[in-house]
Design an enzyme around this catalytic site. Structure first.
Site, PDB file in Angstrom:
ATOM      1  N   LYS A   2       6.187  14.171   0.077  1.00 29.41           N
ATOM      2  CA  LYS A   2       5.223  14.896   0.906  1.00 29.41           C
ATOM      3  C   LYS A   2       5.663  14.820   2.370  1.00 29.41           C
ATOM      4  O   LYS A   2       5.739  15.820   3.063  1.00 29.41           O
ATOM      5  CB  LYS A   2       3.852  14.254   0.705  1.00 29.41           C
ATOM      6  CG  LYS A   2       2.729  14.889   1.449  1.00 29.41           C
ATOM      7  CD  LYS A   2       1.409  14.280   0.977  1.00 29.41           C
ATOM      8  CE  LYS A   2       0.277  14.655   1.911  1.00 29.41           C
ATOM      9  NZ  LYS A   2      -1.001  14.072   1.496  1.00 29.41           N
TER      10      LYS A   2
ATOM     11  N   GLU B 291      12.424   4.795   0.720  1.00 27.81           N
ATOM     12  CA  GLU B 291      13.095   4.743  -0.585  1.00 27.81           C
ATOM     13  C   GLU B 291      13.645   6.107  -0.959  1.00 27.81           C
ATOM     14  O   GLU B 291      14.796   6.256  -1.375  1.00 27.81           O
ATOM     15  CB  GLU B 291      12.102   4.307  -1.678  1.00 27.81           C
ATOM     16  CG  GLU B 291      11.628   2.873  -1.588  1.00 27.81           C
ATOM     17  CD  GLU B 291      10.392   2.712  -0.723  1.00 27.81           C
ATOM     18  OE1 GLU B 291      10.125   3.585   0.134  1.00 27.81           O
ATOM     19  OE2 GLU B 291       9.680   1.703  -0.899  1.00 27.81           O
TER      20      GLU B 291
ATOM     21  N   GLY C  89      -1.113  11.796  -2.486  1.00 30.22           N
ATOM     22  CA  GLY C  89       0.073  11.548  -3.317  1.00 30.22           C
ATOM     23  C   GLY C  89      -0.262  11.292  -4.778  1.00 30.22           C
ATOM     24  O   GLY C  89       0.296  11.906  -5.687  1.00 30.22           O
ATOM     25  N   ARG C  90      -1.209  10.388  -5.007  1.00 32.55           N
ATOM     26  CA  ARG C  90      -1.515  10.022  -6.397  1.00 32.55           C
ATOM     27  C   ARG C  90      -2.341  11.077  -7.116  1.00 32.55           C
ATOM     28  O   ARG C  90      -2.672  10.905  -8.296  1.00 32.55           O
ATOM     29  CB  ARG C  90      -2.196   8.654  -6.441  1.00 32.55           C
ATOM     30  CG  ARG C  90      -3.446   8.539  -5.599  1.00 32.55           C
ATOM     31  CD  ARG C  90      -3.872   7.090  -5.443  1.00 32.55           C
ATOM     32  NE  ARG C  90      -4.972   6.932  -4.499  1.00 32.55           N
ATOM     33  CZ  ARG C  90      -4.827   6.817  -3.176  1.00 32.55           C
ATOM     34  NH1 ARG C  90      -3.622   6.893  -2.644  1.00 32.55           N
ATOM     35  NH2 ARG C  90      -5.874   6.656  -2.397  1.00 32.55           N
TER      36      ARG C  90
ATOM     37  N   GLU D  73      -4.751   2.117  -6.276  1.00 34.79           N
ATOM     38  CA  GLU D  73      -4.518   2.550  -4.900  1.00 34.79           C
ATOM     39  C   GLU D  73      -5.770   3.251  -4.377  1.00 34.79           C
ATOM     40  O   GLU D  73      -6.061   3.227  -3.186  1.00 34.79           O
ATOM     41  CB  GLU D  73      -3.295   3.475  -4.810  1.00 34.79           C
ATOM     42  CG  GLU D  73      -2.737   3.553  -3.401  1.00 34.79           C
ATOM     43  CD  GLU D  73      -1.355   4.181  -3.308  1.00 34.79           C
ATOM     44  OE1 GLU D  73      -0.535   3.695  -2.520  1.00 34.79           O
ATOM     45  OE2 GLU D  73      -1.100   5.167  -4.027  1.00 34.79           O
TER      46      GLU D  73
ATOM     47  N   HIS E 219       0.662  -6.818 -30.891  1.00 37.27           N
ATOM     48  CA  HIS E 219       1.555  -7.930 -31.239  1.00 37.27           C
ATOM     49  C   HIS E 219       1.940  -8.735 -30.016  1.00 37.27           C
ATOM     50  O   HIS E 219       2.869  -9.524 -30.055  1.00 37.27           O
ATOM     51  CB  HIS E 219       2.807  -7.393 -31.943  1.00 37.27           C
ATOM     52  CG  HIS E 219       2.474  -6.741 -33.242  1.00 37.27           C
ATOM     53  ND1 HIS E 219       2.555  -7.393 -34.453  1.00 37.27           N
ATOM     54  CD2 HIS E 219       1.972  -5.505 -33.509  1.00 37.27           C
ATOM     55  CE1 HIS E 219       2.149  -6.580 -35.409  1.00 37.27           C
ATOM     56  NE2 HIS E 219       1.792  -5.422 -34.864  1.00 37.27           N
TER      57      HIS E 219
ATOM     58  N   LYS F 253       5.451  -2.115   4.701  1.00 37.83           N
ATOM     59  CA  LYS F 253       6.479  -1.134   5.108  1.00 37.83           C
ATOM     60  C   LYS F 253       6.979  -1.465   6.505  1.00 37.83           C
ATOM     61  O   LYS F 253       8.174  -1.443   6.777  1.00 37.83           O
ATOM     62  CB  LYS F 253       5.874   0.275   5.158  1.00 37.83           C
ATOM     63  CG  LYS F 253       5.684   0.949   3.833  1.00 37.83           C
ATOM     64  CD  LYS F 253       5.367   2.426   4.102  1.00 37.83           C
ATOM     65  CE  LYS F 253       4.643   3.093   2.978  1.00 37.83           C
ATOM     66  NZ  LYS F 253       4.132   4.411   3.298  1.00 37.83           N
TER      67      LYS F 253
END
Ligand code: G6Q
Length: 545
Positions: free
Chosen positions: A208, A214, A270-271, A356, A387, A507
């Site tokens: 965005k 990253e 974003g999410r 978030e 399991h 950050k």
């Protein structure tokens, strides 16, 4: 919206009193008292069936929870979101992921402008591009067809696309291989590109802001990888890179032709962006028609959330039930257990969406909360979890509400597999709710010393969600369901589910530490003693490596 603080409100206090009355009741008794409970505590919308009967609630609990939602102004908040009000108050933004799936002809106005036509313009542009890549009309710099698509993005620009690709893989074009690079760890990039031919590889840089450390680090490595593989000709960039971003300037600085940039807007968090242009890799994988089906699924659930009365409203019911456990039973987590291998990344996707969004401790009016907010969401696809960690859910000391998700049909019928799979959904929910008493264990001839170990207390709550089959429309409905569950929780807790200031500090500190790791000279470290010592040790390890 009510101005009384949540824990002082009449509905909250009524729930506290009610909790005292019913917290000792066992699901066995609740079912015994009402033979129709399994049919009554259910709701259905848009092909999703919810059985919430195995929750520690009575009709009175639900009535009080709905009253809480009403008192907290949930309805008004839903309307404000759909209207495009700037409900993300700390960032001064509207929250309009619902506009991303509004049908053509609908109208949602932000700052005096109808955003729906723009949404469809971008969708059409994405579709034209996706068709060209899928048909082989889009060629690489040396004339090769694209056989590998690599999405580079992180957080909201990664988790949705990966989850949706995995969820809808059955519908994807198998002649193209899809990879997702998110981590700044070079292992991620190296493994995703290993053995691939740059001549037939297309990168989608999804960011965005187009400034995320990253993503930009990976994008630059991708640029070098392409140039190294294609003889260093800068003209190759335009054929091997496209961008999804709101930042045209940065995109063009990177060398990507802005004609190959797919935009979105600051009112998409974003999410909440997998159904915006951030879903470009999904669209290339499954094709524009399937992508539109997915959007239609989102829209179905939006309309349900917006219009259905609380008692029939799936996201409202599920959101309130989670508040019930978080705040009155002190539950700390929710396990999401999809019995569908294609949904293997769904819990990871939900981690971001839920945590978030609602991992906040300050109310909208700036006060510290005096109640629990956002639970930890986690999970694995069934039956694998059975399991490993289900032991704790069945016999541990913590209360872990579970969401089981199952389907009537499999896309890959194979002998008895699907019936066996689904038998496990029903068995787990049944075992959690009803358990096994000491008398039952003894009656099986269990030696007395082992009896306590083999008792299942039961009374462990779960929801069961059933749909027909995993397909694009159902996926859209399912994701929107959880988006609106999060919204419902946030409205009750009176927090901003749409900012994420909590990710900032780390950050900033990383930016300060990077030069301290890279500098040739020993840096003058001014952190705490632990951080200083770790940096010094890393610098030694790094030199030795
Ligand atoms: C999500 C967050 C966050 C964001 C990433 C990537 O709601 O805002 O996960 O999606 O930090 O940001 P960019 O898309 O700007 O690279």
């Amino acid at each position: 919206m009510s101005t009384t603080s949540l824990t002082q409100s009449p509905a909250w206090k009524a729930l506290q009193d009610h909790h005292r009355e019913i917290s000792g009741m066992h699901l066995r008794d609740l079912f015994a008292a009402d033979p129709r409970r399994g049919e009554e505590f259910t709701a259905e919308a848009d092909g999703l069936f919810l059985d919430y009967s195995k929750n520690r609630v009575t009709a009175e609990t639900m009535r009080l929870l709905f009253a809480l939602a009403e008192e907290r102004g949930l309805r008004g908040r839903i309307d404000a979101m759909f209207r495009g009000d700037k409900i993300n108050i700390t960032e001064g933004r509207a929250v309009l992921h619902v506009a991303l799936r509004a049908p053509k002809g609908a109208s949602i106005v932000v700052d005096g402008k109808d955003v729906v036509p723009e949404v469809h313009e971008v969708l059409d542009k994405m579709a034209a591009f996706a068709d060209r890549v899928r048909s082989g009309a889009w060629l690489g710099h040396t004339g090769e067809k694209i056989r590998n698509v690599i999405n580079i993005g992180i957080g909201g620009s990664d988790l949705g696309p990966v989850m949706a690709y995995e969820a809808l893989k059955f519908y994807s074009d198998r002649s193209i291989r899809f990879q997702f690079v998110s981590n700044v760890d070079s292992d991620d990039f190296a493994e995703a590109t290993r053995g691939l031919d740059p001549a037939e590889t297309l990168f989608i840089i999804s960011s965005k802001t187009f400034t995320t450390l990253e993503t930009m680090t990976n994008a630059h490595s991708a640029r070098e990888w392409v140039l190294a593989g294609l003889g260093g000709d800068e003209a190759a960039i335009a054929k091997h890179f496209v961008a999804v971003s709101t930042n045209a300037e940065k995109v063009s600085e990177f060398g990507i032709d802005t004609a190959n940039m797919f935009g979105f807007w600051d009112w998409v968090g974003g999410r909440y962006s997998m159904d915006s242009a951030i879903g470009l890799s999904t669209m290339v994988a499954i094709g524009p028609d399937n992508f539109r089906e997915m959007l239609a699924g989102f829209h179905d659930m939006d309309e349900h959330f917006r219009t259905a009365p609380a008692e029939k409203n799936l996201p409202v019911i599920m959101g309130l039930l989670s508040v019930w456990y978080d705040d009155f039973f002190g539950a700390q987590t929710v396990a999401v257990l999809p019995y569908e291998q294609y949904l293997k990344r769904f819990p990871a996707y939900l981690q971001q969406l839920t945590m978030e969004s609602n991992g906040k401790s300050i109310t909208l009016d700036g006060h510290h909360v005096d109640y629990n907010t956002g639970a930890v969401y986690w999970g694995e696809p069934g039956t694998n979890g059975q399991h490993s960690f289900y032991q704790l859910i069945h016999q541990g000391t913590r209360l872990i509400p579970c969401d089981f998700i199952g389907f009537g049909r499999t896309l890959n019928p194979l002998g008895r597999h699907h019936d066996i799979l689904m038998a496990n959904v029903f068995a787990q929910a049944e075992a959690l709710a009803f358990g096994k008493t000491a008398e039952q264990v003894r009656a099986e001839g269990t030696p007395e010393a082992l009896v306590p170990h083999r008792v299942f207390e039961g009374n462990r709550p779960s929801n069961v969600l059933l749909a027909e089959v995993i397909d694009p429309r159902t996926l859209g409905r399912l994701v929107a369901l959880y988006e609106h569950i999060v919204f419902t929780q946030g409205a009750v807790w009176n927090i901003n589910s749409f900012d994420q200031w909590g990710v900032e500090l780390g950050k900033v500190l990383a930016q300060r530490i990077i030069p301290e790791l890279e500098s040739k000279e020993a840096p003058d470290l001014k952190h705490d003693s632990s951080t200083n010592a770790l940096i010094t040790r890393y610098r030694k390890l790094r030199v030795g490596g």
